[in-house]
Design a protein around this motif. Structure first.
Motif, PDB file in Angstrom:
ATOM      1  N   GLU A   1       0.777  -1.364  -0.042  1.00 23.20           N
ATOM      2  CA  GLU A   1       0.035  -0.067   0.050  1.00 23.20           C
ATOM      3  C   GLU A   1       0.801   1.128   0.124  1.00 23.20           C
ATOM      4  OE1 GLU A   1      -2.839  -0.190   3.127  1.00 23.20           O
ATOM      5  OE2 GLU A   1      -3.374  -2.209   2.834  1.00 23.20           O
ATOM      6  N   GLN A   2       1.927   1.260   0.589  1.00 20.37           N
ATOM      7  CA  GLN A   2       2.685   2.382   0.883  1.00 20.37           C
ATOM      8  C   GLN A   2       3.481   2.807  -0.561  1.00 20.37           C
ATOM      9  OE1 GLN A   2       3.292   4.594   3.274  1.00 20.37           O
ATOM     10  NE2 GLN A   2       4.110   5.743   1.725  1.00 20.37           N
ATOM     11  N   HIS A   3       4.014   1.686  -1.131  1.00 25.46           N
ATOM     12  CA  HIS A   3       4.688   1.759  -2.508  1.00 25.46           C
ATOM     13  C   HIS A   3       3.450   2.348  -3.515  1.00 25.46           C
ATOM     14  CE1 HIS A   3       6.780  -0.582  -6.230  1.00 25.46           C
ATOM     15  NE2 HIS A   3       6.704   0.802  -6.278  1.00 25.46           N
ATOM     16  N   THR A   4       2.266   1.867  -3.606  1.00 25.89           N
ATOM     17  CA  THR A   4       1.222   2.263  -4.449  1.00 25.89           C
ATOM     18  C   THR A   4       0.980   3.702  -4.044  1.00 25.89           C
ATOM     19  OG1 THR A   4       0.377   0.160  -4.459  1.00 25.89           O
ATOM     20  CG2 THR A   4      -1.105   2.068  -5.165  1.00 25.89           C
ATOM     21  N   ARG A   5       0.888   4.101  -2.716  1.00 23.52           N
ATOM     22  CA  ARG A   5       0.577   5.702  -2.452  1.00 23.52           C
ATOM     23  C   ARG A   5       1.841   6.446  -3.007  1.00 23.52           C
ATOM     24  NH1 ARG A   5      -1.552   3.404   2.560  1.00 23.52           N
ATOM     25  NH2 ARG A   5       0.401   3.613   3.435  1.00 23.52           N
ATOM     26  N   ASP A   6       2.810   5.814  -2.879  1.00 24.62           N
ATOM     27  CA  ASP A   6       4.170   6.776  -3.236  1.00 24.62           C
ATOM     28  C   ASP A   6       4.173   6.826  -4.705  1.00 24.62           C
ATOM     29  OD1 ASP A   6       5.212   6.930  -0.794  1.00 24.62           O
ATOM     30  OD2 ASP A   6       6.505   5.342  -1.000  1.00 24.62           O
ATOM     31  N   PHE A   7       3.714   5.901  -5.419  1.00 20.77           N
ATOM     32  CA  PHE A   7       3.817   6.114  -6.748  1.00 20.77           C
ATOM     33  C   PHE A   7       2.562   7.197  -7.076  1.00 20.77           C
ATOM     34  CE2 PHE A   7       1.056   5.089 -10.750  1.00 20.77           C
ATOM     35  CZ  PHE A   7       2.360   4.893 -11.576  1.00 20.77           C
TER      36      PHE A   7
END
Length: 448
Positions: A32-38
């Motif tokens: 989820e953090q990776h997607t939010r960062d993207f």
């Protein structure tokens, strides 16, 4: 889509499948953090139509631009689709617009936007007057609303400066009112081909004499009755023979009648599919939309370019969603396959919360309803957590690599909305679309 087992009643066929698709990933999804960062790293500002320049650069010379929506009743989706369409028509040579509306009902809007009604005694003063008196079926709010009226008025004004052959039309590529199309076909034969009228009328009567016409026909099939596909194909075959070999711009009335006959033919296939296990009903509609779009492009010439307005579920490539595991296709997938990805550009839309025009039941009263916050692990939920209030994403090759290529749920609201029960489609966002427009809080359309 309709789907039922033998000896069950036939359900009404909704504009959007009200099911949650299942999807089995082959690898762990992006965190989820990776997607939010993207999202935070790749969002482009979108508070003014001038901010859409990166979108037009990405579209380039592609022939088809598909503009989605994640609900059928949201003002912002119509607003941004209208802005994009105005730019593509005015400065990029786009020739026609195809919408998720019934062929015969939407085609009647062409006389207005192309000013064919200007000298008539019953000429509409403006699009609002036209739409209020138009026989568009339920759900009328999809097209009988302030935003679409504004766009039709703009298109009429734009066309007024052009010769007739260059004027941009609006067309429906859906098939959910086959009886209206059949009446148009019968009228054409009665006035233009009296020798064939009796056999066409007899063929159509085989369906129309059932209680509720096509729905009664589906019950007839459920109970082992004869399929009437050959009868429903007759009119289209006769009209095709009359058009065969004629120039693309010849005999408009015959061409329109043929398109309506194809609506009836495909509707039979859809209702037959509704009595079977599997995706046949949904796919009959999807294939009609795809074929109708390509016929429009052919009609407008080899250099023509087209815009489509339809739900994300229709335009977002189904092969990048859980739909593919059900054997279901849609316009986005079929068009990429037939025309090549370099000729197709798909824009999806999404929101976290707000309001929407919808109904609690098929055929029910339209209401302004509250869109509850999206599931926190969905794309819309993570976009909200990223702090993005409104933004544009244009996906490049880098966005189509790595763990972003594993599925995450994306919300889908149709004409029926019953929160807290909601539909989510497992989606690889950067493959389903070429671009994505997100509005954190949206407002309902204003029906006329």
């Amino acid at each position: 889509m309709m789907c039922c087992k033998p000896k069950q009643s036939i359900r009404r066929w909704p504009l959007l499948l009200m099911l949650v698709f299942t999807f089995t990933a082959t690898q762990a999804p992006a965190s989820e953090q990776h997607t939010r960062d993207f999202f935070a790293d790749n969002v482009l500002p979108l508070s003014d139509p001038e901010h859409l320049s990166p979108l037009y650069d990405a579209i380039g010379e592609r022939r088809f631009v598909l503009l989605g929506e994640s609900t059928h009743g949201t003002h912002e989706y119509y607003y941004w689709r209208a802005n994009i369409s105005r730019e593509l028509i005015t400065n990029h040579g786009f020739s026609f617009i195809a919408v998720e509306g019934d062929w015969n009902a939407i085609y009647q809007l062409n006389d207005f936007v192309k000013l064919r009604d200007a000298a008539g005694d019953n000429a509409a003063i403006d699009a609002r007057a036209l739409l209020r008196n138009h026989s568009i079926r339920w759900p009328r709010w999809m097209w009988v609303n302030e935003d679409f009226a504004d766009f039709l008025d703009w298109l009429r004004t734009h066309n007024a400066e052009l010769p007739m052959e260059q004027r941009v039309g609006v067309f429906g590529i859906d098939m959910q009112d086959p009886q209206d199309s059949m009446e148009h076909v019968l009228d054409w034969f009665q006035h233009n081909d009296t020798s064939n009228y009796p056999q066409v009328a007899d063929a159509y009567r085989r369906i129309l004499d059932f209680p509720e016409a096509f729905r009664g026909y589906a019950q007839h099939l459920v109970h082992g009755g004869e399929r009437l596909n050959n009868q429903m194909a007759l009119a289209a075959e006769l009209l095709h023979d009359q058009l065969d070999g004629t120039p693309a711009d010849a005999d408009k009335a015959t061409w329109v009648a043929r398109e309506n006959a194809l609506v009836a033919k495909r509707a039979e296939a859809q209702f037959h599919g509704a009595t079977q296990q599997g995706p046949e009903s949904w796919n009959a509609r999807a294939r009609f939309m795809h074929e109708a779009l390509l016929r429009l492009a052919k009609r407008h010439g080899e250099e023509s370019r087209g815009i489509v307005w339809a739900h994300n579920t229709h335009v977002g490539d189904s092969s990048a969603t859980g739909m593919s595991h059900r054997g279901e296709v849609n316009i986005g997938h079929l068009l990429r396959a037939s025309e090549g990805e370099d000729n197709v550009f798909i824009v999806g839309f999404g929101t976290n919360q707000g309001s929407v025009i919808a109904s609690s039941d098929w055929g029910g009263e339209q209401r302004e309803m509250t869109v509850i916050p999206a599931h926190p692990e969905s794309y819309e939920g993570l976009l909200h957590q990223s702090g993005i209030t409104q933004g544009l994403f244009v996906f490049d090759d880098a966005a189509r690599q790595g763990d972003l290529l594993t599925p995450r749920h994306q919300r889908a609201i149709g004409v029926i909305y019953r929160p807290p029960n909601e539909a989510y489609v497992p989606t690889i966002l950067t493959r389903r679309y070429d671009s994505f427009i997100y509005v954190d809080e949206t407002q309902a359309l204003k029906p006329l």
